[in-house]
Design an enzyme around this catalytic site. Sequence first.
Site, mmCIF file in Angstrom:
data_model
loop_
_atom_site.group_PDB
_atom_site.id
_atom_site.type_symbol
_atom_site.label_atom_id
_atom_site.label_comp_id
_atom_site.label_asym_id
_atom_site.label_seq_id
_atom_site.Cartn_x
_atom_site.Cartn_y
_atom_site.Cartn_z
ATOM 1 C CG HIS A 54 2.515 41.804 28.462
ATOM 2 N ND1 HIS A 54 1.683 42.191 29.479
ATOM 3 C CD2 HIS A 54 1.849 40.816 27.802
ATOM 4 C CE1 HIS A 54 0.581 41.460 29.456
ATOM 5 N NE2 HIS A 54 0.658 40.621 28.460
ATOM 6 N NE ARG B 32 4.550 34.214 19.535
ATOM 7 C CZ ARG B 32 3.621 35.139 19.292
ATOM 8 N NH1 ARG B 32 2.407 34.993 19.796
ATOM 9 N NH2 ARG B 32 3.904 36.194 18.559
ATOM 10 N NE ARG C 185 7.167 29.271 17.021
ATOM 11 C CZ ARG C 185 7.392 30.523 17.408
ATOM 12 N NH1 ARG C 185 7.771 31.439 16.520
ATOM 13 N NH2 ARG C 185 7.232 30.878 18.658
ATOM 14 C CD GLU D 276 11.583 31.983 12.243
ATOM 15 O OE1 GLU D 276 11.338 32.693 13.226
ATOM 16 O OE2 GLU D 276 11.726 30.745 12.306
ATOM 17 C CG ASN E 41 8.259 40.150 14.307
ATOM 18 O OD1 ASN E 41 7.815 40.894 13.440
ATOM 19 N ND2 ASN E 41 7.577 39.856 15.395
ATOM 20 C CG ASP E 42 13.380 35.827 14.750
ATOM 21 O OD1 ASP E 42 13.904 36.707 15.453
ATOM 22 O OD2 ASP E 42 12.906 34.786 15.232
ATOM 23 N NE ARG F 35 11.545 42.587 17.319
ATOM 24 C CZ ARG F 35 10.291 42.265 17.091
ATOM 25 N NH1 ARG F 35 9.520 43.095 16.455
ATOM 26 N NH2 ARG F 35 9.808 41.122 17.487
ATOM 27 C CB CYS G 141 3.233 35.224 10.813
ATOM 28 S SG CYS G 141 4.801 34.426 11.183
#
Length: 755
Positions: free
Chosen positions: A363, A470, A506, A604, A627-628, A638, A675
């Site tokens: 974060h 999200r 999503r 994904e 990412n996934d 990661r 994305c």
Amino acid sequence: MLDSLRSIIQEVGAAATLSEALKVAVARVRADTGADVCSIYLGDEERSELVLLATEGLKSEAVGSVRLSWEQGLVGLVAQRAEPLNLGDAPSHPRYLYFPETGEEQYHAFLGVPVIHHRRVLGVLVIQQHALEPYSEDIVTLLLTIAAQLAGVLSHADVDSALKAVDETSAEGERLYRGQPGAPGVAVGTAVVMRPPADIGSVPERSSDRPDLELKRFDKAVQLARVEIGEMMERLSESMPSADRALFDAYLMMLDSGSFIGAARSIISDESQWAPGALSRVVRQHARAFEAMDDPYLRERAEDVRDLGRRILGHLEQQRPKRRSFPKETVLIGEEISASMLAEVPPERLAGVVTIRGSRTSHTAILARALGIPAVMGAEEMSLGRLDDGRIIADGYSGRVYIEPGREVLREYRRLQKEEAELTGDLLGLREQPCESTDGVAVPLHANTGLLSDIGPSLNSGAEGVGLYRTEFPFMIRESFPGEASQADIYRQVLEAFAPRPVTMRTLDVGGDKALPYFPIVEDNPFLGWRGIRITLDHPEIFIGQIRAMLKADAGLGNLQLLLPMISSLDEVEESQALIRRACMELEEEGMACLMPRVGAMIEVPSAVFQARELAQRMDFLSIGSNDLTQYLLAVDRNNARVADLYDALHPAVLRAVYHVVEAGRAEGKPVSVCGEMAGDPAAAILLLGMGIDSLSMSASSLLRIKWVIRSFSQKAAAELLEEALSLENSTQVRMMLNGALEEAGLGGLVRAGR
């Protein structure tokens, strides 16, 4: 041999400083191997040098003064090859390099082994003797084993003491550390070390015979924390982007939450627990729930929970945080830096952030990117002991951190800072410009969001819609599933803000590793477990309730798009579509005109890649969750420091998978978006343009940089670079080639310091 090894490592680990540890190591290794000399050289990667930092047997004045490049000498050869070198007559070897100050001319046998941590050569461990014969295999094995154990000690030790001898040979005492790039930019300023105000994890549980008094203490501490957070919000109201002020809104919501504050109060009253112990238990429970999650954004909320807990505990212990003064160019340094620590610094004085732990997904890194503050994460070898008030440079592009930099380094980075400021001004001029290539191909740029307060920054950055909203957060801050009406209210605010631009929501992506406090799930392998669309299809009442809320929110607007997460089979798509149609029919039966939204699938997992065409036949669009997808294709977590370096979306396998999905969508006439981090990577953006991607979705802070890339290349030129990239064998080659293309196009400032 094992007893000797254990004894050596225990003594080394017990040393107070790294300098002492190295002295212990060379003394013990020399004694246990029967060598005449034992020495340790540590590597300075920035200068490509190996420096003698400890020895038993060579002249003491050689320590700190003997330096050689990795192309010099036998020690350099060991470091270059990253393998042992065992010689009976070292002086006869062509790479032998004699240093008069060492007095080593009398020694013939030489055995050097590399000290390696996570594939990185930290240094070289050497033993020497008078005899004209190589060392035995047993000694070679022992030294290799010691070096492997020593690598772990060196990687986490206090390097300051050991580097002191090196500093004395330098007029300016410059020291270099390496971390991970967290947020782009260059910070030059004064180091300010930040430490948590209270240790929430070390609070013991203790019974109380007056739980009523403990409740009063607790309620008062919560109220003081609420006031403190309100003061922070007021102080930041004009300087911090609203997306980041939202964290403090979340803090206030947790302070009103039954699952957080209410749970602690119940423990105090029902179990007669003292207030600090009850608070500690609830904080640890909530933090563990977040840490078990797969989504990096949500996983990092664990530190936010701990930070809030520390603030309440500080008030319980009557340790109201002291206001401290901050220098003009403050670079915050800490094991971890929380958002509230950032908020303590006047915005005009905050120059950068460096953390010992964390990665670019933490974060702190996300917040730094949103603020436009350079950040370096995970500088594990850096000690906090002697950094306060020192001069520091943090390079958010390379991950380098310079402590007490020399005049030349400081002058160069000041020049780069000036160029950075000019570049930022140029980017702001692109905000109202269309995002299209030089040959007229439009690539809409969308924002990823998760909080209502993300809306303003996304719109201000020129986002043409929301590519990923999200929906998990409203579910995570409550003590039970949110109702249909409360969900619809939140969704309506997002849809209205962006109308008529598309907003892709999503559906709920929890389960397994993303357990809700009131819906816990424990699994041995949550990455491959009950999650995403699997859990919502198993609980249609949750899925239909959320879809109904979204459809109600979209009434009269028509800009809603639905996105189904973690699709791995065609059956999941068909079941989901049937439930969506059912929700729409229910609303029509209730008298509401229902407009069926466009529905897409997230790509994904590998199975979705290989059924992309069949999915495209059934869906309105496809969205590649980079990412996934990267994580699953490369089998790399990661967030695991041991393998994080292997995670790279420019890996040829990932590029080929993404290209396959784009072609599948094109064959069926369905748009494909990307994305995640890949979409916000300037190098990757070139390849995605070349593939013919239909849109990109990323954090708002990346939008203008990616727009600059798209506007600087033709799709034809990008396609040629794509063809070359697909012929390469590893991600390093791909990135070097693309960074070169960015440099040639005058966009080098996107991937390094300067313009």
